[in-house]
Design an enzyme around this catalytic site. Structure first.
Site, PDB file in Angstrom:
ATOM      1  N   LYS A   4      -0.197  -4.355  -3.767  1.00 27.27           N
ATOM      2  CA  LYS A   4      -1.606  -4.059  -3.484  1.00 27.27           C
ATOM      3  C   LYS A   4      -2.241  -3.258  -4.618  1.00 27.27           C
ATOM      4  O   LYS A   4      -3.144  -3.730  -5.288  1.00 27.27           O
ATOM      5  CB  LYS A   4      -1.731  -3.312  -2.156  1.00 27.27           C
ATOM      6  CG  LYS A   4      -3.187  -3.151  -1.720  1.00 27.27           C
ATOM      7  CD  LYS A   4      -3.290  -2.438  -0.386  1.00 27.27           C
ATOM      8  CE  LYS A   4      -4.757  -2.222  -0.042  1.00 27.27           C
ATOM      9  NZ  LYS A   4      -4.948  -1.135   0.894  1.00 27.27           N
ATOM     10  N   SER A  53       0.821  -1.211   0.000  1.00 27.46           N
ATOM     11  CA  SER A  53       0.000   0.000   0.000  1.00 27.46           C
ATOM     12  C   SER A  53       0.859   1.266   0.000  1.00 27.46           C
ATOM     13  O   SER A  53       1.637   1.489  -0.911  1.00 27.46           O
ATOM     14  CB  SER A  53      -0.954  -0.048   1.198  1.00 27.46           C
ATOM     15  OG  SER A  53      -1.878   0.996   1.170  1.00 27.46           O
ATOM     16  N   ASP A  56      10.838   5.150  -9.250  1.00 26.67           N
ATOM     17  CA  ASP A  56      10.448   5.713 -10.554  1.00 26.67           C
ATOM     18  C   ASP A  56      11.142   7.039 -10.842  1.00 26.67           C
ATOM     19  O   ASP A  56      11.402   7.382 -11.995  1.00 26.67           O
ATOM     20  CB  ASP A  56       8.930   5.917 -10.610  1.00 26.67           C
ATOM     21  CG  ASP A  56       8.185   4.624 -10.889  1.00 26.67           C
ATOM     22  OD1 ASP A  56       8.845   3.586 -11.075  1.00 26.67           O
ATOM     23  OD2 ASP A  56       6.938   4.654 -10.925  1.00 26.67           O
TER      24      ASP A  56
END
Length: 576
Positions: A324, A299, A310
């Protein structure tokens, strides 16, 4: 004259007609759906009304309808959960990390068949009242806890802030029965149970939840570490099941510039879709960072780790995260009930959703794991390949030391009916009023030999996995008619795999010592001490620190081009 005009007009007319037919079809489909919903609600109501009137026994409406609701939600996903009024406090605790009680972890003792205190938390009523590891809970006011489970005892220890109760305990070290007057008060579980400096100048922050306000704790911890001269940072998100998405965004914002898109949520209701950007100036955009993750990182933890990955701002190390990828929203219901409902999916900076499991809602609901071969390639700010589905794959995979079977049985609640490890720890604590500082404490070889002697004398036994597999193979060979021809080989293998507790204790000495060290240290220095003590024997932390010390390798993983490209993206975003 344009000879194509009549044809173009015909095409436009046909397109318009197709739009009208499509809209009519959608409207009809919507009417059919609404009819099916209304029909099934009427059927459900009629069934319960008739059950209530005609069933042979009286029905408990909360229980029967609650069972029906929960069965319906189980066909969706494990995160959409109904909380009746009596359980809404559990939801609030999950979100805020707060509850009203005495602040102690309790466990079931299989030998005593009683619930006992396992670990009081620092600065709580439990610690202030002098409750100790191993104290047997006999009663809470007039409620005797004989043959009661952990859930029952926990629910009675919690209550409204300011309320008092009498807690009767038996202290094993003295054999005395004590009664403590306890006053419940709000307990805030620390989002950061420990932070400090490890191996030279590497800062370490253990962030174990994303509860309200954890970003402020994170900021204070990092600023303190930076003032103490750290040159790199290790953020530990292993076992962190997540929480507030807003808090995750604020934490990432500490290390990346303002106005960067971090998360986009998308669901059925367009008006509920949101974009989350960094909103403040960062604290530090240069310090090398490694984020530790594992299969229980989920989560908001995955949003934090995935966003830093990223944006080429940190190296992610460990094992693949949970995956998740779904967002929940609490929804208030009549009569003070609540529904935590999955309302959308989230997408991190590269545009990927890392959901590992698709939840299918037909045939009563089932799950479908997304195969690696079906995942799609995305790119970080600097052009590195990352993939969607299946959680966050670490940049550097480091497997933890596996927990041997004997350690699982000795340490897991209820597995060992002799409770020999727990009793050894209690006796050690009773015999040592003080111990060395948390980071330095260790059990001697003589201590471990005493533990080994007690395990063997206790009659402790467990089921080795090799024995289970061999037993199954033997049955299969007998069923298929091969056993008689291979009987000698089976008997020889059984002899070699014969259970030898002493041998197993010697072979797994370091793992068992580390488990007992953590439990013992927690009795003196609480949770923070246990974490500090474990750092020195943690394989993944050692690998992370080594990586942070190797600037060339660290830069190679992120890529110089990646770093430059990421910085250019930051600058371009801020100029827009």
């Amino acid at each position: 004259m344009n000879i194509y005009r009549p044809l173009r007009c015909l095409r436009v007319t046909a397109f318009a007609l197709s739009l009208l037919l499509s809209a009519a079809g959608m409207a009809q489909e919507g009417k059919d759906h609404n009819f099916q919903v209304a029909k099934n609600i009427d059927i459900f109501n009629a069934i319960y009304r008739n059950l209530d009137m005609m069933y042979v026994d009286s029905l408990n409406a909360d229980e029967v309808i609650g069972t029906g609701v929960n069965a319906m939600l189980r066909s969706l996903d494990p995160y959409t959960v109904y909380y009746p009024a009596s359980e809404v406090k559990d939801l609030k605790m999950m979100i805020t990390g707060k509850y009203a009680g005495i602040g102690a972890l309790v466990r079931y003792n299989a030998r005593l068949k009683r619930v006992v205190i396992d670990e009081p938390y620092a600065n709580t009523p439990a610690a202030e009242a002098g409750l100790k590891k191993g104290d047997v809970i006999l009663s809470i006011d007039d409620s005797v806890t004989t043959n009661k489970d952990v859930a029952y005892v926990s629910s009675h220890l919690r209550g409204d802030p300011g309320t008092t109760f009498a807690l009767k305990i038996l202290r094993p070290s003295s054999g005395k029965t004590l009664t403590k007057k306890m006053t419940r008060r709000p307990i805030q579980m620390p989002a950061i149970p420990y932070y400090g400096i490890v191996e030279g100048n590497t800062g370490y922050i253990n962030l174990n939840s994303f509860t309200e306000g954890c970003s402020k704790e994170m900021r204070r911890a990092f600023v303190d570490l930076r003032e103490r001269g750290i040159g790199s940072l290790l953020i530990d998100l292993r076992g962190n099941g997540g929480g507030s998405l807003d808090e995750a965004v604020k934490i990432v914002n500490m290390f990346v510039p303002k106005n960067i898109m971090l998360v986009t949520t998308k669901g059925k209701l367009t008006r509920a879709n949101r974009e989350y950007r960094t909103t403040t100036e960062p604290i530090d955009t240069d310090i090398p960072i490694v984020v530790l993750v594992n299969g229980e990182t989920a989560s908001a933890s995955e949003i934090t780790a995935g966003s830093l990955q990223d944006l080429d701002r940190a190296v992610v190390l460990g094992t693949r995260t949970y995956g998740k990828g779904l967002v929940q929203t609490p929804l208030e219901l009549p009569y003070n009930a609540n529904l935590k409902i999955t309302t959308g999916k989230y997408f991190i900076p590269s545009g990927r959703c890392i959901q590992a499991i698709n939840y299918k809602h037909s045939r009563g609901g089932y799950t479908e794991h997304i195969a690696d071969s079906l995942t799609k390639v995305f790119h970080t700010s600097g052009g590195r390949e990352v993939r969607d589905g299946g959680g966050i794959k670490p940049d550097v995979e480091v497997l933890p030391d596996s927990l041997p079977n004997i350690a699982f049985y000795l340490g897991a609640t209820g597995r060992d009916t002799t409770e020999v490890m727990f009793d050894y720890e209690l006796d050690y604590i009773a015999a040592h009023p003080t111990i060395a500082p948390a980071r330095e404490f260790d059990l001697s070889d003589d201590d471990y030999e005493e533990f080994k002697r007690r395990v063997i004398a206790s009659g402790f036994s467990y089921d080795p996995e090799t024995g289970k597999v061999l037993k199954s193979l033997k049955k299969l060979a007998q069923f298929e008619g091969y056993y008689n021809g291979a009987k000698a080989e089976f008997e020889a293998l059984e002899a070699k795999l014969k259970h030898d507790i002493g041998h197993d204790l010697d072979r797994n000495k370091e793992v068992l010592k580390s488990m007992m060290r953590a439990d013992i240290v927690a009795a003196y220095y609480f949770q923070s001490g246990a974490i500090e003590n474990s750092i020195g024997s943690d394989k993944q932390i050692k690998e992370a620190v080594a990586l942070l010390r190797d600037a060339e390798r660290y830069d190679k993983i992120l890529g110089k081009r990646g770093k430059q490209t990421a910085q250019a993206a930051f600058t371009a975003t801020n100029q827009r």
